[in-house]
Structures are given as structure tokens and as C-alpha cells.
Design a protein around this motif. Structure first.
Motif, PDB file in Angstrom:
ATOM      1  N   LYS A 614       1.195  -1.694  -0.266  1.00  0.00           N
ATOM      2  CA  LYS A 614      -0.198  -0.075  -0.237  1.00  0.00           C
ATOM      3  C   LYS A 614       0.699   1.355   0.425  1.00  0.00           C
ATOM      4  N   LEU A 616       1.401   5.547  -0.631  1.00  0.00           N
ATOM      5  CA  LEU A 616       1.130   6.612  -0.959  1.00  0.00           C
ATOM      6  C   LEU A 616       2.058   7.350  -1.777  1.00  0.00           C
ATOM      7  N   ASP A 674      -2.275   5.413  -4.258  1.00  0.00           N
ATOM      8  CA  ASP A 674      -2.414   6.848  -3.725  1.00  0.00           C
ATOM      9  C   ASP A 674      -1.811   8.129  -3.981  1.00  0.00           C
ATOM     10  N   ALA A 701      -1.017   8.592   8.283  1.00  0.00           N
ATOM     11  CA  ALA A 701      -0.734   7.358   6.998  1.00  0.00           C
ATOM     12  C   ALA A 701      -0.547   6.250   7.283  1.00  0.00           C
ATOM     13  N   TYR A 706      -0.587   2.430   5.179  1.00  0.00           N
ATOM     14  CA  TYR A 706       0.705   2.366   4.007  1.00  0.00           C
ATOM     15  C   TYR A 706       1.648   2.155   4.811  1.00  0.00           C
ATOM     16  N   VAL A 709       5.883   5.106   1.923  1.00  0.00           N
ATOM     17  CA  VAL A 709       5.259   7.018   1.445  1.00  0.00           C
ATOM     18  C   VAL A 709       6.290   7.228   0.343  1.00  0.00           C
TER      19      VAL A 709
END
Length: 794
Positions: A614, A616, A674, A701, A706, A709
Motif C-alpha cells: 500500500k 502513498l 494513492d 498515513a 500505508y 510513503v
């Protein structure tokens, strides 16, 4: 303590493969240059007129006394180390007058060339026709001329003054006007028949110009040292026989002129002796007449022998007195001759003077006068060599005058002494009968004059014999001969070797200078050597204009594999820092815009998403946002707001705006990422990034689950945004563009890392050309791309 750039460079280890890499990549330049220079060498060797070396050797026969004539002046330190007879003879051999005579003797100023398709060849020796001038112009000709003829028959030819002009029909024997006067061509029918229809070029040069040409070309050097009497004469010419004739004729002219010089000196000496003989003969005749008249008048033949002892002494003293008088007369005559000279002419030999230094100085004076006369034939009186000879001649004049004056004074003292002694003898003799004394006086004078007369006759014969038996100035050791049957110019093998050397040296120098002046980062290895101990996580390939910029899920391209390597290395580096677990925050930056940081951040987010992470992606470059330029084909997975109006800057500026409101889920090339766009460009970006809401966004986040990042930040060297955001991330990824980023620029991030202003700094090199991928291009990825053939450059 961190190392500065100079220390880091000094610690590099020499890598032979890396040193040779630029030259191996440019191998085709070496091949091309060697080929081009080889062609040029072949053309030069093929179409250059060959020249052959010819050499002759002689031995100089210098006079024995010539080298010692200055011995009388050595003690006075006059003219020491000023004369090198070998070099003097070399200058005489190469005198202008000798070469003018050489050109006139061999008719070298007229050259006949047989024109060919590519090269012209000179015809020497028996030529198809000769040139005779009917009425030459007075005075020397300063400019030469040329003309062209084409024999049509053995009695006619076509004449043209210009190469491209049409031929004018003419017959052999007809007059042709030229700058040197009217001329006629006389054919040699037996030779001319072989050249009918062929075209000839006749070049007539001024005699003086051609003499100067050969004067420069002929080399005269001693065999092994400057003092050797053996000389080598060397000439290089396209016609071997012509060069031989030039050297042999030059030697003959040199010997002839030297013999003529000696003859003039011998004639001058003989004339002086003849004049003295005529004068003494008259004196002898007068003495004989006086003796005859005295004996006839007195009727007396013999006088008593009682005074024989006194008479013998008187005879000896009288003879000495007469000899001193004669020497005084000769010395005074030579002194007057020197004083009366306006210029420099040869002096008479001082015959009868007992002082050997005067004879040696006179001989040296005559030798220098001869050298001066020879040099004046080819130069003016302002010539430094002539002026040096004038100074030596003036010094010799002064020395001779001083010596002669000293001799005259000594002879006067001797005469006074002898006269006093004679007076004492006469006082004893005068006691004898007067007739006997008178007869004895006449007899003594007769004997003295006769002995001097015979002495001069002997010297005249010796002078004639010496001239008749004089050897030539030089002896031919080796007549002119060709050094080799192969030409000395052009030297074909040397030219080919030179072509190969130039063909290798020029591209080598070009590539070396190019590499020396190139301070840009070119590969991962290059970057590692520059940044020292800081890690270089990956190298990304250079993308062509038609290649996809973003990776896809099933992508097996070089870019995709490089991004996977970057993903693995990032995980390893982050986890190795204090066992990091949980969310991983990565900041992507560069030195200046255009180095590919945004594209790297987008692809990194995608490659992480393909691994079911996941992710970001935050557009933290709020000054020049570029993420949406790469994501034009992205498809939103949720209802969208105005992305141009909502983003990071809006979140930082508006405390009422929630994190979820600025996140935009996107399906991009087979994955979902995202994204938080940069938002509107604020007037105060640095102050805005110092807002504490960045930390709140990171916490949100992590709370949302997440795993990664990725923040696309502004360039580090342009603004301070990266340093502000650095405290929120686990790893700072600095993107370097191959062939664009200067190595000296990297001192800045390295210095920041050393000062702990940037934590966990690592590098990625972007846009690496295929040949530099891997370590020097040897171990590249090679996936998804066909290998190039040997003939495909680049």
C-alpha cells in the motif's frame, strides 16, 4: 570525519578496464582515422616525385704551414681561436661564385620535363632537343619563364607559352622571343623520334636563383668531427645522374679555383724576384766593369800576401755588412709596399729577410687576402665574415709593420756595429799599398753581389718548382655515388608508420581530452567513486523518445528490472537502520531540475504497488509540481475532486481540511497508488512546509496502514525544502542524471550528509546509456532488448 573531494579522488584505485573504456567505446574512430591517414599516406607515396640520395667524399690537402702561420702571434695573444680552416674551406666550397659557375657549366637553369597524366619526369643527359640563345639580353635575368612544346615531327613542333593555350605550329631552328632573348630549338632526331606527340614543359630559371637553390640543397659536412680533413658532400635529387654530375663538377671547380689562387701568388712572387734580379744584375755588371778598368789602368793582378789575414777578416765583415744592407733594403721595400696599399692585395714574399716570423705573417696575410677575394665574389663588403677578415688583415698589417720596423731598427744597429768593425779593419788594411786595397774592395763587392744574384736565381727556380708541383686543394676519396637504389624521399614505410601513429594518436588525444574535460557522472561506478562510502542503490537506463516512461505490472524491460533492484536495495538499507519496521517513508530529490527525480518517484511508487504494497505518493515539490504530467493516463478509482485545486499546499494552509480529502486513489499501469498532489503553488513554500501538519500527515498515513510513503521533493541545491522535509523520512534518495550532473555538484549533498543535515542519504543514477549499465557496461541487465551487432554504433 568525512573526506573532501580531493582526498576521495586520491584514494581511488586504478581500474585498467575503466581507463580503457572510453577508447574501447570509440574503437571505430581509431579504425576510421587509421584508414583515412593510410589512404593519405598511400596517395602521398604514390604521387610524390621520388628523390635519391647521392654522396661524394674528399680529403682536404691544406698547406702544412697554413696552420702554423699564426704561431708568431700566439705569444702576443693576437687572433687566437679565430680561425677554423676546415669551416673556411666548407664556406669556400659553398661559395656563390662556385655554384654560379656550376649552373653555367652544366646548364642547370634549363630543365625539360616530360608531362605525364599524374607526375612529370625531368629529362637529363641526352635530351630530345637543346636550346640556344641567339642574342641574350645584357645583364642578369631576375625572373624565369616556361613554355610548352609538342613535337609533331622531327622538324616541327607546336609551341605554347601557357599550359592551356593552343599550340602554335613552328619548325626547329626558328627564332622564339623570350624574356632572356631570342632562342632557337635544335632537335636530336634520334632521341626525338621516341617522343613524337608527347608534350614537354621547359623551365628556364635565372642562373643566380638556381645557384642559390643548389647552394641550399648541397650539404658539406666533416666525416666524424668538425676538425676532420675528410668531407662528405651530399645532394638529394629526383635524377641520380644529375646529382652525381653536380657533386663531381663542384669538386672540380673547387680544385680549379684553388689552383688559380696559388698560381696568382706564385706569379706575384716571381715578378718580385725578377725585379730584384734585374737590379742586382746591374750592380754586378757595374762592379765587374770597375774591377776590369782598375786592373787595366793599374796593370796589377796580384798583391802581396802579407795582408791576407786582415783581408780575410775584412771580406767576412764586408759580406755581413752587405747582407745586412740587402735585408734592410728588402725590409724597407716591403714596409713601404704595405704602407702604400689602399686596400688588400697580396704581398711579395720577403725573400732575403732572415726573420721567419715576417715570412710566416706574409704568407698568412696572402692567404687571408685570397679568402677575402673569394668571399667578395659571392657577397658584399658588409658581410660579417668579410668584416672579420678585414679586422684580421688590419691586425696582420699592423703586426707586419711593427715587425718590419723592428727588423729595420735591428739592421741599422747591426750596420753601425759592422761599420765600426769595418773601420778598424780598414785602418789595418790601409797601411798596405793603396792599389791592393782598392782592388780588394772591388773584389769583395763583386763577390757579395754575385752571391746575392745566385741566391735570387735559386729562389726563383724554387718558386716555379713549388707551383708546378703543388697538389690540388682536395683529393677525391669517393666520386659521387648513389647511396641506394631506393628513393630517400618519400620514405614509404616511415609514412605508413606515421599514418598509423597519427591515426591512433589523434582519436586517442581527442577521446582523452574529452574524457579529461568531462566532469559529468556517467555510470554507477563513476558515482560510487565520487560519493565515497554513501550507498548507490541503483542505476536507471536512459529512455528513448518512443520508450514507455512508466513501468507496468508484467514489464520485463531494463527500466522495470532496475526499479525492482532499487526496491530491494531500499528495503535492505531502511531495515538495516536500527531494524526499521512498519511504514517506510522515502524522500526523492535531486540537485537541480531535469535530473528525473519525479519520474523516479512515480516509478518507485508503481513498482512498490506491484508488490502488493500500500503506497502513498506525495507531491512535495510545491514549487514545480510534475507528477500529474506523468499520470495523464491514470484512472481514478473513486469520485474525484478538482486535483488542480486540492492538494498538499491546501492541506498545510487549511487546518479544517482533512487528510482523506486530499488523497486521490489511482489505477496506474496495472497497479493502484494513492496520490496527494502538490496543490496550488503558494507564495511562501519554505515557510508552508515547516507547518507541523506534515508530521500529522505522516501519522495519519501510518494509521491508515500505508506501508510506503514516497515524497517527490524540490531539488536540494535550488531550495531548502528537502532539508525541511528530511526530518520526517527514513531515507533520502538523491537522483543523479548520467551525462548531466557534474561531479563537483555532488560535494554539496555529501557535505550535508557528513554534517548530519540530511539523514540516511543514498543515490540513484538515472539516464545511464546502455554501454555504461552495470560495471563499465560489462554486466548490464540485458532484459527485453536485442543485442547490437558489431557494426551498430552507439
Amino acid at each position: 570525519m568525512a573526506l573532501d573531494s580531493n582526498e576521495r579522488f586520491s584514494l581511488r584505485q586504478i581500474n585498467l578496464h575503466q581507463l580503457l573504456s572510453p577508447y574501447k567505446k570509440g574503437w571505430y574512430w581509431f579504425v576510421l582515422c587509421v584508414f583515412v591517414f593510410g589512404i593519405l599516406a598511400y596517395v602521398y607515396n604514390r604521387y610524390t616525385t621520388p628523390s635519391y640520395g647521392v654522396q661524394a667524399s674528399i680529403r682536404l690537402q691544406l698547406d702544412e704551414g697554413t696552420g702554423s702561420e699564426l704561431g708568431a702571434f700566439q705569444d702576443l695573444q693576437i687572433m687566437q681561436d679565430r680561425n677554423d680552416p676546415i669551416q673556411d674551406e666548407i664556406q669556400i666550397i659553398k661559395s656563390r661564385s662556385n655554384f654560379i659557375e656550376l649552373v653555367q657549366t652544366l646548364n642547370l637553369n634549363t630543365q625539360i620535363f616530360l608531362l605525364g597524366n599524374i607526375m612529370d619526369s625531368e629529362i637529363y643527359g641526352r635530351q630530345p632537343f637543346s636550346i640556344n640563345y641567339v642574342d641574350s639580353l645584357p645583364g642578369p635575368v631576375s625572373a624565369g619563364f616556361s613554355f610548352y612544346i609538342t613535337p609533331t615531327t622531327t622538324s616541327s613542333f607546336a609551341y605554347s607559352a601557357q599550359e592551356d593555350a593552343p599550340g602554335q605550329p613552328m619548325t626547329f631552328g626558328s627564332r622564339i622571343a623570350t624574356p632572356m632573348g631570342n632562342m632557337i630549338l635544335i632537335p636530336d632526331a634520334a632521341i626525338l623520334e621516341n617522343y613524337l606527340g608527347r608534350r614537354f614543359k621547359v623551365v628556364v630559371s635565372p642562373v643566380v636563383a638556381m645557384a642559390e637553390h643548389y647552394r641550399r640543397e648541397v650539404q658539406v659536412v666533416p666525416w666524424d668531427s668538425k676538425s676532420s680533413n675528410f668531407l662528405n658532400l651530399y645532394l638529394q635529387d629526383p635524377v641520380t645522374q644529375k646529382a652525381k654530375d653536380i657533386l663531381n663538377t663542384l669538386i672540380r671547380i673547387y680544385n680549379k679555383n684553388a689552383a688559380e689562387e696559388k698560381r696568382q701568388i706564385a706569379d706575384k712572387t716571381a715578378s718580385f724576384i725578377d725585379a730584384r734580379i734585374s737590379e742586382i744584375y746591374e750592380n754586378l755588371y757595374s762592379v765587374d766593369t770597375t774591377a776590369e778598368a782598375f786592373k787595366t789602368q793599374r796593370g796589377r793582378i796580384d798583391i802581396g800576401a802579407e795582408s791576407n789575414l786582415n783581408l780575410s777578416a775584412g771580406v767576412e765583415n764586408r759580406q755581413q755588412l752587405e747582407n745586412a744592407n740587402i735585408q734592410l733594403s728588402i725590409a724597407a721595400a716591403i714596409r713601404d709596399d704595405i704602407q702604400s696599399q689602399d686596400g688588400y692585395t697580396t704581398l711579395s714574399a720577403p725573400v732575403g729577410i732572415s726573420d721567419p716570423s715576417i715570412a710566416e705573417a706574409t704568407a698568412r696575410y696572402n692567404s687571408l687576402v685570397a679568402q677575402r677575394r673569394s668571399l667578395l665574389e659571392s657577397s658584399g663588403e658588409r658581410n660579417p665574415v668579410v668584416e672579420e677578415l678585414d679586422r684580421e688583415l688590419n691586425a696582420l698589417k699592423g703586426t707586419l709593420l711593427s715587425g718590419l720596423e723592428s727588423t729595420v731598427n735591428n739592421l741599422n744597429l747591426t750596420l753601425n756595429s759592422l761599420n765600426k768593425q769595418q773601420s778598424r779593419i780598414n785602418a789595418r788594411i790601409y797601411s798596405a799599398p793603396g792599389d791592393e786595397r782598392r782592388l780588394r774592395d772591388i773584389a769583395r763587392k763583386q763577390q757579395t753581389t754575385e752571391s746575392l744574384y745566385l741566391y735570387l736565381l735559386e729562389k726563383r727556380e724554387e718558386a716555379q718548382i713549388a707551383f708546378a708541383s703543388t697538389a690540388p686543394r682536395s683529393v677525391v676519396v669517393d666520386a659521387a655515388y648513389a647511396l641506394s637504389n631506393t628513393p630517400v624521399h618519400p620514405q614509404k614505410m616511415r609514412n605508413y608508420l606515421l599514418a598509423i601513429m597519427l591515426g591512433l594518436a589523434i582519436p586517442f588525444a581527442f577521446l582523452y581530452v574529452q574524457d579529461l574535460l568531462d566532469t559529468k557522472v556517467k555510470s554507477k561506478m563513476d558515482l560510487e567513486q565520487t560519493v565515497g562510502d554513501l550507498p548507490v542503490l541503483a542505476e536507471l537506463p536512459r529512455l528513448g523518445p518512443k520508450q514507455a516512461k512508466l513501468v507496468t505490472k508484467e514489464d520485463r524491460s531494463v527500466l522495470a528490472e532496475a526499479m525492482r533492484i532499487l526496491r530491494s536495495n531500499l528495503d535492505f538499507v531502511i531495515q538495516s537502520k536500527a531494524g526499521k519496521s512498519g511504514i517506510k517513508k522515502i524522500l526523492v530529490t535531486s540537485g537541480v531540475p531535469g535530473e528525473g527525480k519525479t519520474l523516479t518517484a512515480v516509478n518507485l511508487s508503481l513498482i512498490l504497488a506491484f508488490a502488493r504494497k500500500k503506497v502513498l505518493l506525495i507531491g512535495a515539490d510545491i514549487r514545480n509540481p510534475r507528477i500529474k504530467d506523468y499520470l495523464k493516463a491514470a484512472k481514478p478509482t473513486a469520485p474525484q475532486r478538482d486535483v488542480a485545486m486540492t492538494g498538499l499546499t491546501d492541506y498545510l494552509y487549511d487546518p479544517q481540511l482533512k487528510e482523506g480529502e486530499i488523497v486521490q486513489p489511482y489505477a496506474v499501469t496495472g497497479g493502484t497508488v494513492d496520490i496527494i498532489y502538490s496543490g496550488k503553488i503558494p507564495p511562501n513554500p519554505a515557510e508552508l512546509l515547516m507547518n507541523d501538519r506534515i508530521g500529522a500527515l505522516m501519522s495519519w498515513a501510518e494509521a491508515q496502514g500505508y506501508e510506503y510513503v514516497v515524497m517527490d521533493s524540490a531539488p536540494m541545491m535550488v531550495v531548502s525544502d528537502t532539508q525541511v522535509l528530511g526530518r520526517y523520512v527514513d531515507q533520502t534518495l538523491y537522483v543523479v542524471k548520467a551525462g548531466f550532473t557534474d561531479k563537483r555538484v555532488l560535494d554539496y549533498p555529501v557535505k550535508l550528509a557528513a554534517e548530519k543535515k540530511v539523514e540516511n542519504l543514498s543515490f540513484v543514477v538515472n539516464a545511464v546509456v546502455d554501454s555504461n549499465l552495470g560495471y563499465g557496461g560489462k554486466y548490464g541487465y540485458g532484459y527485453g532488448r536485442a543485442p547490437k551487432k558489431w557494426w551498430q554504433f552507439g
